[in-house]
Design a protein around this motif. Sequence first.
Motif, short mmCIF file in Angstrom:
data_model
loop_
_atom_site.label_atom_id
_atom_site.label_comp_id
_atom_site.label_asym_id
_atom_site.label_seq_id
_atom_site.Cartn_x
_atom_site.Cartn_y
_atom_site.Cartn_z
N GLN A 68 14.51 7.06 -43.52
CA GLN A 68 15.26 8.21 -43.97
C GLN A 68 14.49 9.40 -43.08
N ASP A 71 15.35 13.63 -45.14
CA ASP A 71 16.33 13.15 -46.62
C ASP A 71 17.54 12.84 -46.56
N ALA A 72 18.07 12.57 -45.22
CA ALA A 72 19.33 11.73 -45.17
C ALA A 72 19.14 10.15 -45.43
N ARG A 73 19.63 9.99 -46.45
CA ARG A 73 19.44 8.43 -47.10
C ARG A 73 20.49 7.44 -46.29
N PRO A 74 20.12 6.34 -46.16
CA PRO A 74 21.22 5.38 -45.56
C PRO A 74 22.61 5.41 -46.26
N GLU A 75 23.56 5.32 -45.43
CA GLU A 75 25.04 5.66 -45.75
C GLU A 75 25.57 4.38 -46.56
N ALA A 85 22.74 13.15 -38.85
CA ALA A 85 21.98 12.03 -39.41
C ALA A 85 21.94 11.15 -38.19
N GLN A 89 18.88 9.82 -36.12
CA GLN A 89 18.36 8.55 -36.13
C GLN A 89 18.17 7.84 -34.67
N TRP A 134 24.80 1.84 -44.02
CA TRP A 134 23.43 2.14 -43.22
C TRP A 134 24.12 2.26 -41.73
N TYR A 137 21.10 4.37 -39.17
CA TYR A 137 20.03 3.39 -39.01
C TYR A 137 20.35 2.26 -38.21
N ASP A 179 11.65 3.76 -51.37
CA ASP A 179 12.55 3.86 -52.17
C ASP A 179 13.50 2.66 -52.18
#
Length: 221
Positions: A68, A71-75, A85, A89, A134, A137, A179
Amino acid sequence: MTRSLIIGASGGIGAAMTRALTARGDDVTTLSRSADGLDLTDEASIEVALGGLEGPFDLIFVATGALQINDARPEKSLRELNAKALHDQFALNAIGPALVLKHATRLLPRRDPATFAVLSARVGSIGDNALGGWYAYRTAKAALNQLTHGAAVELARSHRHLCVACLHPGTVATDFTADYQSRHPMVDPDTAADRLIGVLDTLTPDHTGGFYDYAGMEIPW
């Protein structure tokens, strides 16, 4: 005595690798953002940090990365795909390690055995991707694999005893995975480091350009 260079030594895996290699008697040099101001998203920072070192190193291990960023979480779906994002990455997880290799090549011996390894991830495998998601990433790690593989092909011509490889450490209990620790079997950083060192110790020039997991098994591209 083996000379080792750990890039990203302040992270969970990098710190564990530093401890394990030091404990077995290696001469270990470390670089990190927190201690040395090394910023993998800034080529000038990479050049300055590596430019202050003298080789050769028998092992250069790049232990950097982030799941992350900002604060961009895996899609979970295409609807969440975001250009920023993706850019972030690629900058940290693909371009940064490739630029480390670019500037670290002079620190690798030309006539003696050596290893340059980067932390990749199984989710960067296109052939192993059966779940989707994701995107940023996964794609950054796939790009890292291609950059590393291409460099291995080139460097095999000038460094005939060098192995350049991508390694998947498994899911390691660090801040990186904080997380997601309830979703997969976890190992602690010291166990992960011991397993990775076990793989590194088996790598030869015949393995250069490969993508391997913590048990030394080859992962499909």
